[in-house]
Design an enzyme around this catalytic site. Sequence first.
Site, PDB file in Angstrom:
ATOM      1  N   CYS A  77      32.834  12.460  23.517  1.00  0.00           N
ATOM      2  CA  CYS A  77      33.408  13.803  23.406  1.00  0.00           C
ATOM      3  C   CYS A  77      34.901  13.732  23.074  1.00  0.00           C
ATOM      4  CB  CYS A  77      33.135  14.618  24.677  1.00  0.00           C
ATOM      5  SG  CYS A  77      33.300  16.407  24.443  1.00  0.00           S
ATOM      6  N   HIS A 163      27.292  14.198  25.513  1.00  0.00           N
ATOM      7  CA  HIS A 163      27.495  13.476  26.775  1.00  0.00           C
ATOM      8  C   HIS A 163      26.228  12.709  27.157  1.00  0.00           C
ATOM      9  CE1 HIS A 163      31.431  15.065  28.037  1.00  0.00           C
ATOM     10  NE2 HIS A 163      31.065  16.149  27.355  1.00  0.00           N
ATOM     11  N   GLU A 165      25.899  10.611  29.487  1.00  0.00           N
ATOM     12  CA  GLU A 165      25.877  10.312  30.914  1.00  0.00           C
ATOM     13  C   GLU A 165      25.221  11.386  31.770  1.00  0.00           C
ATOM     14  OE1 GLU A 165      29.972  12.254  30.231  1.00  0.00           O
ATOM     15  OE2 GLU A 165      28.449  11.147  29.115  1.00  0.00           O
ATOM     16  N   GLY A 218      29.308   6.756  62.987  1.00  0.00           N
ATOM     17  CA  GLY A 218      27.868   6.927  63.039  1.00  0.00           C
ATOM     18  C   GLY A 218      27.296   7.325  61.700  1.00  0.00           C
ATOM     19  N   VAL A 220      26.816   6.735  57.437  1.00  0.00           N
ATOM     20  CA  VAL A 220      26.362   5.579  56.660  1.00  0.00           C
ATOM     21  C   VAL A 220      27.522   4.692  56.244  1.00  0.00           C
ATOM     22  CG1 VAL A 220      25.205   4.865  54.534  1.00  0.00           C
ATOM     23  CG2 VAL A 220      24.327   6.810  55.820  1.00  0.00           C
ATOM     24  N   ASP A 221      28.614   5.277  55.747  1.00  0.00           N
ATOM     25  CA  ASP A 221      29.724   4.488  55.195  1.00  0.00           C
ATOM     26  C   ASP A 221      30.367   3.591  56.253  1.00  0.00           C
ATOM     27  OD1 ASP A 221      29.166   5.985  52.957  1.00  0.00           O
ATOM     28  OD2 ASP A 221      30.828   7.377  53.256  1.00  0.00           O
TER      29      ASP A 221
END
Length: 505
Positions: A77, A163, A165, A218, A220-221
């Site tokens: 683009c 695009h 993606e 507590g 996930v990360d």
Amino acid sequence: MDKIVILDFGSQYTQLISRKIRELGVYTEILPYNKPVFDENTKGLILSGSPYSVYENDAPIVDQSIFSKGLPVLGICYGMQLIAHFFGGKVSKAHKSEYGFATLEVVKPSKLLEGMDKTVVWMSHGDRLEKLPEGFEAIARTSNSPFAAIENLSKKIWAVQFHPEVYHTQKGKQLLSNFVLDICKAKANWNMENFLAQQIETIRKTVKDKRVIGAISGGVDSTVTAAILSKAIGDQFVGVFVNNGLLRKNEIEYVLNALNKLKINVRYEDAENLFLDRLKGVIDPEQKRKIIGHTFIDVFKRIAEDYKDAEFLAQGTLYPDVIESTSVKGPSATIKSHHNVGGLPKDLKFKLIEPLRFLFKDEVRKLGKTLGIDDEFINRHPFPGPGLAIRIIGEITKEKLDILREADAIVVEEIKKANLYNDLWQAFAVLLPVSSVGVMGDKRTYENVVAIRIIESVDGMTADWAKIPYEVLNNISTRIINEVKSINRVVYDISSKPPSTIEWE
């Protein structure tokens, strides 16, 4: 490890480019457009889209020397228009903007477009290429764009107006694969097993015999971060789990059990009374957030005093946080400053360890599975840092928290019973600051109202309310009213993001 460098000109889709290529097994790095960095591992370069027009005075312009590195280049683009501008083409405002679906017609065989003829692509532009630069050829068109894709084989440059993606481009991943794997010849050696081994080696070399501490929420990360540190250095890592009194029902037991199964060295700190005392009488949501954040830092600083040999602080910073917080001023000006990207108190004199800082959320979940964390834990819905404090509209009290915990637990239980949990982004209850007239057992009641928020989303940036079967909604409502004291009405939030946000505060 081979990599593809993506130069960011401010497109809302830049992170999508990176994620799609990583799904192909190739590592990517997103860099500000005016800070291109290449090394021997760089196999190709992608120029992202942008909200700017290339002919504007303040349009972001990259150093033209990037085209002399001998690397294959793909412009998307705005990236296409920038390439055309550099090499003498003509870009101007289109008489008819092109937003939405278009059918791509290949007019010249090209490695980039193999398998792409007569496919649907997604357009989003108000400018278009009117005249090709010398040495470039058109390889595809749409009904509104005669130069929907171009190439210059001698310069190793390809560019597309659409695009690839985004989800709406049917074979967009095929195009990216053609560029990354076939044209750039990048090796697909990016996977979580290799990444984990590399991180463990780096952590051991960095930490040596020193101690690392880190907060575990507590989520996930932070749990995946703790699991990596524990695997790398064992009990040299201390994970700090603070009970702020704003957690979900049975959260403390659930999290501590999960951490113990992973053999993570955990220090549990009960600070419920401190947090609730400081929140007493506070109604403004932003003030709630600040108080919770400052109180957590105070608690963490006090705990850190007990570990004099700790030189490092582990954080679960993710790649989107880094990208948003380090963008250069210009088209991708800083969107927000994240609390865990350069936001540490100056008197907490730790060196940072951020093993997830180059990962996206979906990659963190894959890494969690590689580490042996249970799927049930890995697939947990996001939970806000301020916890239930921003799901109680108005003042926070222990009584309100207990009411909301019970209602919230019922929402999750019923969603899981209906096998919907893993298909949803979030499902939770919100306690409203209004009372409602009701009739229970032939008696008039005047009790609390709870709102149910259940949404579908891919990344949390946009979201839509979930069309939950009426039977499930009925079960949720009936159980809450029958089982939770002080609630006599349940309502369902049918707002999308935007214009609404996911959380109520």
